[in-house]
Enzyme design. Structure first.
Site, PDB file in Angstrom:
ATOM      1  CD  GLU A  80      -3.421  -0.931   0.348  1.00 19.98           C
ATOM      2  OE1 GLU A  80      -2.929   0.337  -0.390  1.00 19.98           O
ATOM      3  OE2 GLU A  80      -3.803  -2.098  -0.068  1.00 19.98           O
ATOM      4  CB  CYS A 143      -6.769  -2.748   6.536  1.00 20.12           C
ATOM      5  SG  CYS A 143      -7.027  -4.256   6.138  1.00 20.12           S
ATOM      6  CG  HIS A 166      -4.805  -5.136   1.831  1.00 17.89           C
ATOM      7  ND1 HIS A 166      -4.944  -3.808   1.484  1.00 17.89           N
ATOM      8  CD2 HIS A 166      -5.565  -4.921   2.686  1.00 17.89           C
ATOM      9  CE1 HIS A 166      -5.989  -3.230   2.538  1.00 17.89           C
ATOM     10  NE2 HIS A 166      -6.146  -4.749   2.934  1.00 17.89           N
TER      11      HIS A 166
END
Length: 214
Positions: A80, A143, A166
């Site tokens: 991310e 998240c 992720h």
């Protein structure tokens, strides 16, 4: 300051396992690039997840923090780039909370960027034959909540870097969702070990393409 804090989540949304914790717990107590790895499980609950995370950071004083989460339907390891300052839950968390358009930190910045070498990690994973990409969104569920809260917290922890990764469903989970992608536990473990090693040795990211057109 030493060591790596690695976190995974408890199961949520009707699943009996969460691949993030299934893999992260395997790395607890291991050594990577000369640094001990300490694993902690986070509740899939707004607010509580950050309380547990912050307590672990205060207790362990790690030099690196990587949070890992399940992204059912994603086809690869998604490193991310950014977390945004909003909770907007499509489903309830594990305590029935379902915040909509709620700031994670009142008055906080609109977004925080990962301080991991995200493109270098993706490149290293691909070199190992592991599907990986830079992700431009961590969603708006727990998240993203954890990623934003982590990076906000690290502003007061000089020299500590952190971010979020992720991972796809495990094969056993994908079997209950016909047509959906999965990734074996051993592959995810290798990916996390690689990501940690790259992050420990490289503080400045590589200048590589990793954007998206949409």
């Amino acid at each position: 300051m030493a060591g790596v804090l690695l976190t995974g989540f408890e199961p949520f949304d009707g699943e009996t396992v969460n691949p993030s914790w299934e893999v992260v717990k395997q790395l607890d107590g291991t050594m990577i690039a000369g640094q001990p790895v300490i694993a902690r499980q986070l509740p899939c609950v707004f607010g509580e997840a950050l309380s547990v995370l912050y307590a672990a950071i205060e207790d362990l004083q790690p030099r690196l923090v990587i949070a890992v989460g399940q992204a059912g339907g994603r086809v690869d390891i998604s490193v991310e780039r950014v977390a945004i300052n909003v909770d907007d839950a499509r489903i309830p968390d594990n305590k029935g909370q379902q915040p909509v358009d709620t700031p994670i930190v009142d008055g906080g910045p609109a977004a925080w960027f990962s301080t991991l070498p995200i493109k270098a990690i993706v490149s290293a994973l691909r070199d190992r034959g592991i599907p990986a990409s830079v992700s431009q969104t961590a969603g708006t569920f727990v998240c993203n909540h954890v990623m934003y809260g982590l990076l906000h917290k690290l502003q007061e922890q000089a020299g500590v870097r952190g971010g979020f990764i992720h991972i796809p469903w495990l094969p056993a989970q994908a079997a209950a969702h016909p047509g959906e992608p999965s990734m074996a536990t051993a592959t995810v473990r290798e990916a996390l070990e690689t990501a940690i090693a790259v992050a420990l040795r490289q503080s400045v990211d590589s200048k590589l393409g990793g954007g998206a057109t949409h």
